[in-house]
Design a protein around this motif. Structure first.
Motif, PDB file in Angstrom:
ATOM      1  N   HIS A 106       0.863  -1.179   0.000  1.00 22.90           N
ATOM      2  CA  HIS A 106       0.000   0.000   0.000  1.00 22.90           C
ATOM      3  C   HIS A 106       0.903   1.233   0.000  1.00 22.90           C
ATOM      4  O   HIS A 106       1.619   1.475   0.977  1.00 22.90           O
ATOM      5  CB  HIS A 106      -0.908   0.007   1.234  1.00 22.90           C
ATOM      6  N   ASP A 123      -0.170   4.513  -0.629  1.00 27.22           N
ATOM      7  CA  ASP A 123      -0.901   5.549   0.083  1.00 27.22           C
ATOM      8  C   ASP A 123      -2.366   5.121   0.134  1.00 27.22           C
ATOM      9  O   ASP A 123      -2.694   3.977  -0.205  1.00 27.22           O
ATOM     10  CB  ASP A 123      -0.716   6.941  -0.555  1.00 27.22           C
ATOM     11  N   HIS A 124      -3.249   6.033   0.511  1.00 30.15           N
ATOM     12  CA  HIS A 124      -4.667   5.692   0.670  1.00 30.15           C
ATOM     13  C   HIS A 124      -5.290   5.162  -0.615  1.00 30.15           C
ATOM     14  O   HIS A 124      -6.186   4.313  -0.572  1.00 30.15           O
ATOM     15  CB  HIS A 124      -5.430   6.921   1.179  1.00 30.15           C
TER      16      HIS A 124
END
Length: 143
Positions: free
Chosen positions: A92, A94-95
């Motif tokens: 991951h 970032d968001h």
């Protein structure tokens, strides 16, 4: 290990200057080592284009994980080509963004086709395939 064979190559001066810069930037200890590297890369590429050899590869994808059904499509394609998928790593970033590295093994042409399928999915921001020969003499065994 193969025996070394010497041969002569004639080049224009400007091409030799450019090659010497390539050698310096690539940190090759000698012109011979740089020529071996270029020849291996060229011969591997030629064989891969002809689908004449097995290869190992990494396919790195950066994508929007919020894209509708994209994760499902990525998994489906990997399951359909399970004989080529060795391993995956999911990160991951970032968001909204994920990075996935898929380790592959099989016929070079089939790996390239799979990479094209995956890179072509909507929501994929970047996809890069890196192929490597699986035979020792083409991976850089030195003589």
């Amino acid at each position: 290990m193969s025996e070394l064979v010497r041969f002569t190559v004639s080049l224009e001066g400007d091409l030799l200057e450019e090659f010497d810069r390539y050698c310096t930037e690539g940190k090759f200890p000698t012109r011979s080592e740089a020529i071996r590297h270029v020849l291996r890369e060229t011969l591997n590429q030629h064989a891969w284009l002809a689908d004449a050899q097995d290869a190992a590869a990494t396919l790195t994808l950066v994508y929007d994980h919020h894209r509708t059904r994209l994760s499902e499509k990525l998994l489906d394609l990997q399951h359909r080509h399970a004989e080529m998928v060795v391993s995956t790593m999911h990160v991951h970033l970032d968001h909204d963004t994920c990075l996935e590295v898929i380790v592959l093994r099989g016929r070079a042409g089939a790996l390239q086709e799979m990479a094209l399928e995956l890179r072509g999915l909507k929501g994929i921001h970047k996809g890069q395939l890196v192929l490597a020969a699986t035979t020792a003499h083409q991976e850089g065994e030195r003589g």
